[in-house]
Design a protein around this motif. Structure first.
Motif, PDB file in Angstrom:
ATOM      1  N   ALA A  21       0.836  -1.206   0.000  1.00  0.00           N
ATOM      2  CA  ALA A  21       0.000   0.000   0.000  1.00  0.00           C
ATOM      3  C   ALA A  21       0.872   1.258   0.000  1.00  0.00           C
ATOM      4  N   PHE A  22       1.956   1.207   0.779  1.00  0.00           N
ATOM      5  CA  PHE A  22       2.866   2.356   0.899  1.00  0.00           C
ATOM      6  C   PHE A  22       3.483   2.671  -0.464  1.00  0.00           C
ATOM      7  N   ILE A  23       4.017   1.637  -1.122  1.00  0.00           N
ATOM      8  CA  ILE A  23       4.717   1.835  -2.398  1.00  0.00           C
ATOM      9  C   ILE A  23       3.738   2.279  -3.485  1.00  0.00           C
ATOM     10  N   LYS A  24       2.579   1.646  -3.516  1.00  0.00           N
ATOM     11  CA  LYS A  24       1.590   1.971  -4.547  1.00  0.00           C
ATOM     12  C   LYS A  24       1.055   3.402  -4.367  1.00  0.00           C
ATOM     13  N   THR A  25       0.801   3.800  -3.114  1.00  0.00           N
ATOM     14  CA  THR A  25       0.301   5.160  -2.867  1.00  0.00           C
ATOM     15  C   THR A  25       1.378   6.188  -3.213  1.00  0.00           C
ATOM     16  N   LEU A  26       2.623   5.825  -2.945  1.00  0.00           N
ATOM     17  CA  LEU A  26       3.749   6.707  -3.277  1.00  0.00           C
ATOM     18  C   LEU A  26       3.873   6.839  -4.792  1.00  0.00           C
ATOM     19  N   ALA A  27       3.669   5.733  -5.508  1.00  0.00           N
ATOM     20  CA  ALA A  27       3.753   5.745  -6.977  1.00  0.00           C
ATOM     21  C   ALA A  27       2.665   6.650  -7.563  1.00  0.00           C
ATOM     22  N   ASN A  28       1.495   6.662  -6.904  1.00  0.00           N
ATOM     23  CA  ASN A  28       0.379   7.489  -7.391  1.00  0.00           C
ATOM     24  C   ASN A  28       0.225   8.760  -6.564  1.00  0.00           C
ATOM     25  N   LEU A  29       1.340   9.230  -6.038  1.00  0.00           N
ATOM     26  CA  LEU A  29       1.303  10.372  -5.122  1.00  0.00           C
ATOM     27  C   LEU A  29       0.643  11.587  -5.760  1.00  0.00           C
ATOM     28  N   ARG A  30      -0.394  12.099  -5.101  1.00  0.00           N
ATOM     29  CA  ARG A  30      -0.976  13.362  -5.562  1.00  0.00           C
ATOM     30  C   ARG A  30      -1.596  14.081  -4.378  1.00  0.00           C
ATOM     31  N   PRO A  31      -1.650  15.396  -4.473  1.00  0.00           N
ATOM     32  CA  PRO A  31      -2.106  16.157  -3.311  1.00  0.00           C
ATOM     33  C   PRO A  31      -3.628  16.199  -3.175  1.00  0.00           C
ATOM     34  N   GLU A  32      -4.082  16.520  -1.962  1.00  0.00           N
ATOM     35  CA  GLU A  32      -5.506  16.787  -1.715  1.00  0.00           C
ATOM     36  C   GLU A  32      -5.670  18.300  -1.718  1.00  0.00           C
ATOM     37  N   GLU A  33      -6.726  18.769  -2.348  1.00  0.00           N
ATOM     38  CA  GLU A  33      -7.006  20.206  -2.275  1.00  0.00           C
ATOM     39  C   GLU A  33      -7.935  20.411  -1.087  1.00  0.00           C
ATOM     40  N   CYS A  34      -7.529  21.214  -0.136  1.00  0.00           N
ATOM     41  CA  CYS A  34      -8.425  21.455   0.992  1.00  0.00           C
ATOM     42  C   CYS A  34      -8.111  22.766   1.709  1.00  0.00           C
ATOM     43  N   GLU A  35      -9.024  23.108   2.608  1.00  0.00           N
ATOM     44  CA  GLU A  35      -8.848  24.307   3.426  1.00  0.00           C
ATOM     45  C   GLU A  35      -8.673  23.850   4.863  1.00  0.00           C
ATOM     46  N   LEU A  36      -7.622  24.332   5.506  1.00  0.00           N
ATOM     47  CA  LEU A  36      -7.380  24.010   6.919  1.00  0.00           C
ATOM     48  C   LEU A  36      -7.623  25.270   7.732  1.00  0.00           C
ATOM     49  N   SER A  37      -8.451  25.174   8.767  1.00  0.00           N
ATOM     50  CA  SER A  37      -8.574  26.284   9.722  1.00  0.00           C
ATOM     51  C   SER A  37      -8.098  25.744  11.055  1.00  0.00           C
ATOM     52  N   PHE A  38      -7.349  26.529  11.779  1.00  0.00           N
ATOM     53  CA  PHE A  38      -6.893  26.041  13.086  1.00  0.00           C
ATOM     54  C   PHE A  38      -6.814  27.162  14.109  1.00  0.00           C
TER      55      PHE A  38
END
Length: 501
Positions: free
Chosen positions: A309-326
């Protein structure tokens, strides 16, 4: 320090020689009785070696008898055996036995009674425990770990146990909701992070039910009624590592027996409409996608599944678009009371929220340091078990090779946050609002690496997969639960802290 009043004094054979033993409420000491030399003075100038046991390290006292095969009761009295907890290297604890031989029934019974009273007088030590064993944890070893390493020590310490071997996911949760917890002094779970997470969530949910609170919306949760013990028998065991600095079931068991408790901060994870769960840490983005993919491949052995899972997710690495409020941690005067801090937070909180929008590879929100074998200093080395704050670690979009460099740093002593694309914040609350991709972007969702069709996103909460579509609000609640263990930050030789905020 002044000499304590002796409770008993007597002669035992210890370690092969006759010894003069003295018992006080705090310690047992003995020294060999040396023969007189012909000249009348006692043994010529030999240094008498005195041995001492601190009574606070003793967890069991038994009468020692010689019995024949099959004989259950009676037998020739040989003396008394004292079991103590011994500290070894690397935060390890082990048990050891000391035999005090004496054939006199009266003598031994008087000593036994007195020793037992001292041991039973220690506060916080559990007499009765509710135990959950997850038989399907890592390589199905939890049942063996419990019955071979843990149960014998509980029995030796005269702790009564009520054991539930869980049969399905959510079993421990449903048992806890119905359980009369007044009958117990603590709850113990034997398994991996998923098991711990379920039991901690169940224990806190039960606290809300018993306090008559709404369990859908919990702005100010009630504290867990009992301490929770964690016996590591899973693949990662982040909570056990964080509490004991080591994956070692006997160490964990002895911390429980000795009643070492540690208050720990807990988060609530909620959507605008409901409480999702109580937990200690969460990941959104890479850490959650990896888990989601691993869960789809449950048929693989656990280590292989995780690597795949680690290697496959790394191979398909892409960002999430989101808004963080803290909400950054509001530091009031150190000496002010907890309530003042909360008032300050609520009075001034409206304009204190910070917002960041963008494309993020990973977002970690952690109330505890999250140590594990892959990250010996922790996934969030800047936070503590109970310092009233969470670490928010944001990894901005970057190249795959730069992201891998950041991940590799977790295994070393170098600062994993010392990259231009990594930002860390100390916070009390976080809101994560994902921006959904259009349906055009989701057609290539071959490996669960994009939004799922129902419009939900994966979250990794304490190693458990939670699928959620709306914004998630994470709130910190200081010292909401007691865990059996020590704060390893305070032990000598503990991990160095890095000041990278």
């Amino acid at each position: 320090e002044e000499e304590e009043a002796p409770l008993l004094r007597g002669i035992f054979e210890i370690g092969g020689g006759s010894c003069d033993a003295v018992l006080s409420a705090r310690r047992l000491r003995w020294s060999p009785i040396l023969p007189e030399s012909p000249a009348g003075d006692s043994a010529t100038g030999l240094q008498v070696k005195e041995e001492i046991i601190e009574m606070k390290d003793v967890f069991s006292v038994k009468l020692k008898r010689r019995r024949f095969a099959g004989q259950k009761k009676g037998g020739t009295l040989l003396g008394i055996t004292i079991f103590k907890c011994l500290k070894k290297e690397e935060n390890k604890l082990t048990d050891c036995a000391i035999h005090l031989h004496n054939f006199s029934e009266d003598h031994c019974h008087a000593w036994f009674k007195c020793l037992k009273e001292i041991v039973n007088g220690f506060q916080n030590r559990p007499k009765s425990l509710k135990v959950f064993v997850n038989p399907s944890s890592h390589k199905r070893e939890a049942t063996h770990v419990y019955y071979e390493q843990v149960a014998p020590l509980f029995k030796l310490a005269d702790i009564k146990t009520d054991v539930t071997v869980t049969e399905y996911e959510g079993h421990a949760l449903s048992v806890l909701k119905e359980c009369e917890l007044q009958a117990f002094d603590g709850v113990v779970c034997v398994g991996g992070d998923g098991t711990v997470s379920e039991v901690a969530h169940g224990l806190l949910l039960k606290a809300q039910i018993d306090a008559g609170k709404d369990t859908e919306y919990v702005p100010r949760p009630a504290r867990a009624p009992l301490p929770l013990g964690v016996i590591p028998a899973g693949t990662t065991n982040i909570l056990a590592y964080t509490l004991y600095g080591i994956k070692h079931p006997v160490t964990a068991t002895l911390h429980i027996i000795m009643g070492h408790v540690q208050p720990v901060d807990v988060c609530t994870f909620s959507t605008p409409s409901k409480l999702l769960r109580f937990g200690f840490s969460a990941m959104f983005g890479f850490g959650a996608r990896t888990l989601a993919l691993a869960e789809k491949h449950r048929w693989m052995p656990s280590n292989q599944r995780k690597d795949f899972a680690f290697i496959k997710t790394l191979a398909n690495l892409r960002p999430e678009e989101c808004e963080l409020s803290f909400l950054p941690l509001q530091t009031s005067q150190e000496d002010s009371h907890e309530n003042d801090r909360i008032t300050l937070l609520y009075l001034g909180s409206k304009d204190q929220w910070h917002k960041i929008q963008g494309h993020f590879l990973n977002v970690s929100i952690m109330a505890i340091p999250c140590l594990c074998s892959m990250a010996p200093r922790g996934l969030a080395p800047n936070t503590r078990l109970n310092n009233g704050s969470m670490a928010l670690i944001v990894v901005q979009n970057t190249s795959r090779s730069a992201f891998i460099k950041h991940l590799k740093r977790y295994a070393s002593v170098k600062n994993q946050f010392n990259f231009p694309f990594v930002e860390t914040y100390t916070v009390e609350e976080v809101k994560v609002q994902p921006r959904f991709k259009s349906m055009l972007d989701t057609k290539d969702d071959t490996c669960g690496n994009s939004t799922s069709a129902e419009g939900t996103y994966p979250w990794n909460i304490d190693g458990d997969l939670v699928e959620e579509g709306s914004a998630v609000h994470v709130r910190l609640h200081p010292q909401l639960i007691d865990l059996y263990g020590v704060n390893i930050d305070e032990l000598p030789g503990s991990k160095a802290t890095c000041n990278c905020i």
